[in-house]
Design an enzyme around this catalytic site. Sequence first.
Site, PDB file in Angstrom:
ATOM      1  N   GLN A 121       0.843  -1.202   0.000  1.00  0.00           N
ATOM      2  CA  GLN A 121       0.000   0.000   0.000  1.00  0.00           C
ATOM      3  C   GLN A 121       0.872   1.244   0.000  1.00  0.00           C
ATOM      4  O   GLN A 121       1.614   1.497   0.948  1.00  0.00           O
ATOM      5  CB  GLN A 121      -0.921   0.018   1.222  1.00  0.00           C
ATOM      6  CG  GLN A 121      -1.909   1.173   1.203  1.00  0.00           C
ATOM      7  CD  GLN A 121      -2.794   1.204   2.428  1.00  0.00           C
ATOM      8  OE1 GLN A 121      -2.350   1.559   3.505  1.00  0.00           O
ATOM      9  NE2 GLN A 121      -4.050   0.830   2.270  1.00  0.00           N
ATOM     10  N   GLY A 122       0.789   2.038  -1.063  1.00  0.00           N
ATOM     11  CA  GLY A 122       1.553   3.272  -1.188  1.00  0.00           C
ATOM     12  C   GLY A 122       0.650   4.480  -1.044  1.00  0.00           C
ATOM     13  O   GLY A 122       0.340   5.158  -2.042  1.00  0.00           O
ATOM     14  N   GLU A 239     -10.401  -1.263   4.809  1.00  0.00           N
ATOM     15  CA  GLU A 239      -9.312  -1.337   5.783  1.00  0.00           C
ATOM     16  C   GLU A 239      -9.839  -1.147   7.200  1.00  0.00           C
ATOM     17  O   GLU A 239      -9.413  -1.820   8.136  1.00  0.00           O
ATOM     18  CB  GLU A 239      -8.257  -0.285   5.465  1.00  0.00           C
ATOM     19  CG  GLU A 239      -7.039  -0.347   6.379  1.00  0.00           C
ATOM     20  CD  GLU A 239      -5.967   0.640   5.951  1.00  0.00           C
ATOM     21  OE1 GLU A 239      -4.785   0.344   6.164  1.00  0.00           O
ATOM     22  OE2 GLU A 239      -6.307   1.713   5.418  1.00  0.00           O
TER      23      GLU A 239
END
Length: 377
Positions: A121-122, A239
């Site tokens: 995840q960036g 998330e």
Amino acid sequence: MDLSDTPQEAEFRARLRKWLAEVLPALPPKPDPADWPGRRAYDLGWQRTLYDAGYADVHWDASPALRMIFLEESEKAGAPYVGANFVGLLHAGPTIAAEGTDAQRARWLPPILRGEEVWCQGFSEPDAGSDLAALRTRARRDGDDYVVTGSKIWTSHAEVADWCELLVRTDPDAPRHRGITWLAMPMDAEGITVRPLRTLAGSTEFAEVFLDEVRVPAANRVGAENDGWRVTMVTLSFERGTAFVGEVVACRRILRQLACTAQENGHWDDPALRRRLGRLDAEFRALWRLTQWNVSEAAAGGGVPGVGGSVFKLRYSGARQELYDTAADILGPDALDLDRPWVLDRLSSLSYTIAAGTSQIQRNIVAERMLGLPKGR
């Protein structure tokens, strides 16, 4: 409300429980926590085992009830956690399923389910953590590609990832939330440098990622250009709303173990400690019910959790930290021994009020989007 299993659910639970009892003893030993290539191979191997047995897509296509049964029984049996598959299976995959094109779903979802590709995840940047909309990593369009320059931090599993869910700014002149785009970036592209970060617990599951004129095909854009903030809210809803559900079961198990340890070492005689354990038991029972509600809401809402995930994230983060603070009190001086159970977990729990959106951000979301309170000046 009847919360007991239906005949179909009871059959699924019994079949899953039997399968876990058969397959878990045959698994290879878990690799050293510092061996990330080994952990990647182990986690992908477990995902492939789930795929071959027909359980790989339970997070996406099963009913909420079956999903909860799977998580509950897997945790109780001590099955491997998703590990390096976390971002792909619980973040990027659901986002692509909800927002991607048919071609994108066909390209990326099967390898995630088969345990063939790892995602990272960036999102966060050195100057854009809690204030994610302040991100400055730039992407300019050049023919069929975006050319990306900038840096990311706290990039989960970057050193072993094949793909990155990447947020970039494609219109620097647009309002902050309107000039962002969501890209799937191949981690073997030229111009990417990964620098692992060592945490307080000694692990390196996070990294800095530096991007120097990295070319990403425009076909890898999920959603429309400059519509990435909306797509990101879909990612963050997964998330915060459903990605941590298995951990609630783990916390309930650990709570029972703590009570047993307290009875063995004499701390059980402390009435204040017993009250803390009782309150935590009630807290995690309530969080489990909230988890069921969030998963059911996600199913009713087309698969995307609502803002109730922020309530869960806020309460779970605090409860987890209190659980491990209680563990430290029960362990006494042994709480300084990194080889003792729960000690490293306590260190990692410190990050939970920051990871996946800080508690301050979650309070703002609850206040503004759920309670309708005015924004602060």
